[in-house]
Design a protein around this motif. Structure first.
Motif, PDB file in Angstrom:
ATOM      1  N   UNK A  38      11.454-102.921  77.992  1.00 41.35           N
ATOM      2  CA  UNK A  38      12.007-102.526  79.294  1.00 41.35           C
ATOM      3  C   UNK A  38      11.855-101.033  79.530  1.00 41.35           C
ATOM      4  N   UNK A  39      12.111-100.249  78.518  1.00 39.48           N
ATOM      5  CA  UNK A  39      11.988 -98.801  78.644  1.00 39.48           C
ATOM      6  C   UNK A  39      10.546 -98.422  78.964  1.00 39.48           C
ATOM      7  N   UNK A  40       9.605 -98.957  78.199  1.00 41.31           N
ATOM      8  CA  UNK A  40       8.194 -98.624  78.400  1.00 41.31           C
ATOM      9  C   UNK A  40       7.723 -99.062  79.786  1.00 41.31           C
ATOM     10  N   UNK A  41       8.182-100.221  80.284  1.00 40.65           N
ATOM     11  CA  UNK A  41       7.753-100.658  81.608  1.00 40.65           C
ATOM     12  C   UNK A  41       8.305 -99.752  82.700  1.00 40.65           C
ATOM     13  N   UNK A  42       9.461 -99.137  82.466  1.00 43.64           N
ATOM     14  CA  UNK A  42      10.020 -98.195  83.442  1.00 43.64           C
ATOM     15  C   UNK A  42       9.190 -96.918  83.531  1.00 43.64           C
ATOM     16  N   UNK A  43       8.395 -96.641  82.545  1.00 44.55           N
ATOM     17  CA  UNK A  43       7.562 -95.441  82.560  1.00 44.55           C
ATOM     18  C   UNK A  43       6.481 -95.512  83.631  1.00 44.55           C
ATOM     19  N   UNK A  44       6.146 -96.717  84.072  1.00 44.17           N
ATOM     20  CA  UNK A  44       5.134 -96.857  85.121  1.00 44.17           C
ATOM     21  C   UNK A  44       5.537 -96.157  86.411  1.00 44.17           C
ATOM     22  N   UNK A  45       6.835 -96.000  86.627  1.00 42.14           N
ATOM     23  CA  UNK A  45       7.312 -95.360  87.857  1.00 42.14           C
ATOM     24  C   UNK A  45       7.131 -93.842  87.833  1.00 42.14           C
ATOM     25  N   UNK A  46       6.769 -93.298  86.683  1.00 43.29           N
ATOM     26  CA  UNK A  46       6.604 -91.844  86.578  1.00 43.29           C
ATOM     27  C   UNK A  46       5.319 -91.415  87.264  1.00 43.29           C
ATOM     28  N   UNK A  47       5.390 -90.340  88.022  1.00 44.19           N
ATOM     29  CA  UNK A  47       4.264 -89.894  88.851  1.00 44.19           C
ATOM     30  C   UNK A  47       3.162 -89.172  88.072  1.00 44.19           C
ATOM     31  N   UNK A  48       3.513 -88.192  87.270  1.00 49.03           N
ATOM     32  CA  UNK A  48       2.496 -87.375  86.616  1.00 49.03           C
ATOM     33  C   UNK A  48       2.349 -87.673  85.148  1.00 49.03           C
ATOM     34  N   UNK A  49       1.303 -87.130  84.554  1.00 52.73           N
ATOM     35  CA  UNK A  49       1.014 -87.336  83.138  1.00 52.73           C
ATOM     36  C   UNK A  49       2.153 -86.826  82.264  1.00 52.73           C
ATOM     37  N   UNK A  50       2.677 -85.627  82.576  1.00 54.78           N
ATOM     38  CA  UNK A  50       3.755 -85.056  81.759  1.00 54.78           C
ATOM     39  C   UNK A  50       5.016 -85.906  81.807  1.00 54.78           C
ATOM     40  N   UNK A  51       5.366 -86.383  83.005  1.00 53.36           N
ATOM     41  CA  UNK A  51       6.552 -87.224  83.142  1.00 53.36           C
ATOM     42  C   UNK A  51       6.354 -88.552  82.426  1.00 53.36           C
ATOM     43  N   UNK A  52       5.149 -89.110  82.542  1.00 53.24           N
ATOM     44  CA  UNK A  52       4.832 -90.373  81.891  1.00 53.24           C
ATOM     45  C   UNK A  52       4.915 -90.222  80.366  1.00 53.24           C
ATOM     46  N   UNK A  53       4.341 -89.143  79.839  1.00 55.57           N
ATOM     47  CA  UNK A  53       4.377 -88.883  78.397  1.00 55.57           C
ATOM     48  C   UNK A  53       5.812 -88.678  77.925  1.00 55.57           C
ATOM     49  N   UNK A  55       8.467 -89.900  79.237  1.00 57.30           N
ATOM     50  CA  UNK A  55       9.110 -91.210  79.288  1.00 57.30           C
ATOM     51  C   UNK A  55       8.754 -92.042  78.059  1.00 57.30           C
ATOM     52  N   UNK A  56       7.469 -92.078  77.684  1.00 54.69           N
ATOM     53  CA  UNK A  56       7.058 -92.843  76.498  1.00 54.69           C
ATOM     54  C   UNK A  56       7.683 -92.288  75.229  1.00 54.69           C
ATOM     55  N   UNK A  57       7.758 -90.953  75.117  1.00 57.62           N
ATOM     56  CA  UNK A  57       8.406 -90.338  73.946  1.00 57.62           C
ATOM     57  C   UNK A  57       9.872 -90.756  73.886  1.00 57.62           C
ATOM     58  N   UNK A  58      10.551 -90.722  75.033  1.00 54.81           N
ATOM     59  CA  UNK A  58      11.958 -91.117  75.071  1.00 54.81           C
ATOM     60  C   UNK A  58      12.122 -92.572  74.642  1.00 54.81           C
ATOM     61  N   UNK A  59      11.214 -93.434  75.065  1.00 59.30           N
ATOM     62  CA  UNK A  59      11.270 -94.844  74.656  1.00 59.30           C
ATOM     63  C   UNK A  59      11.093 -94.989  73.149  1.00 59.30           C
ATOM     64  N   UNK A  60      10.095 -94.305  72.604  1.00 62.03           N
ATOM     65  CA  UNK A  60       9.864 -94.378  71.160  1.00 62.03           C
ATOM     66  C   UNK A  60      11.060 -93.826  70.390  1.00 62.03           C
ATOM     67  N   UNK A  61      11.635 -92.720  70.862  1.00 64.75           N
ATOM     68  CA  UNK A  61      12.795 -92.138  70.192  1.00 64.75           C
ATOM     69  C   UNK A  61      14.001 -93.065  70.270  1.00 64.75           C
ATOM     70  N   UNK A  62      14.191 -93.731  71.404  1.00 60.85           N
ATOM     71  CA  UNK A  62      15.292 -94.688  71.532  1.00 60.85           C
ATOM     72  C   UNK A  62      15.081 -95.864  70.582  1.00 60.85           C
TER      73      UNK A  62
END
Length: 181
Positions: A38-53, A55-62
């Motif tokens: 669910x966390x990783x799928x929410x990353x699709x809503x991020x606009x830019x590369x930095x925000x997307x990255x 988001x993925x880091x936050x998912x992995x850390x969670x």
């Protein structure tokens, strides 16, 4: 954005195939896997590369700190707080600074309180992360390992033997603080 979507889709396959970042105690827990997906799928809503990255880091850390422990009524923080209060020290001193040994208490200490929350320990170090690199360091399309600042997090629990003597055991996980070192 297309590159981010491609990166996400490939990353999602890697998450699913490898159970990325799930600690050993959570690897068999369905709830931790669902949280990661669910966390990783929410990353699709991020606009830019930095925000997307980020988001993925936050998912992995969670996912790295996800736990499927059974609920217990005795909290390790309370046990240590009571023990330390008699010695004039706070329980937070137990988790601050250097990381502790991860040696388990073993079967001689079968009764355990709950795990504490995670806290940072040790100094940040230079490691790698699967989305921090740039070509030519790509092993798969859009999975480019590169240098990343990481840190260790640990949690503890207090276990008791038949005589009521305590033993404190620790678990550690590594989380990403950001790309570059």
């Amino acid at each position: 954005m297309t590159r981010c979507v491609d990166r996400f889709l490939l990353g999602a396959l890697v998450f699913a195939a490898l159970g990325v970042a799930l600690p050993a105690q959570a690897a068999s827990c369905g709830g931790c896997g669902v949280i990661q997906e669910n966390c990783a799928s929410n990353c699709l809503a991020q606009e830019g590369k930095d925000e997307f990255l980020a988001c993925l880091m936050a998912c992995d850390n969670a996912a790295a700190t996800c736990s499927c422990d059974e609920p217990v009524t005795l909290r390790s923080e309370d046990v240590v707080r009571q023990e330390r209060a008699g010695q004039g020290r706070s329980w937070s001193a137990l988790t601050a600074g250097a990381c502790n040994s991860t040696t388990a208490c073993g079967p001689a200490y079968p009764s355990c309180a709950s795990w504490s929350g995670y806290s940072d320990c040790g100094d940040p170090y230079c490691g790698v992360y699967k989305f921090c690199g740039d070509p030519p360091f790509c092993e798969e399309p859009d999975i480019c390992f590169g240098p990343a600042l990481r840190t260790l997090r640990e949690r503890f629990r207090v276990c008791f033997n038949a005589s009521g003597q305590p033993c404190t055991e620790y678990q550690q996980t590594s989380v990403v603080l950001g790309c570059g070192c």
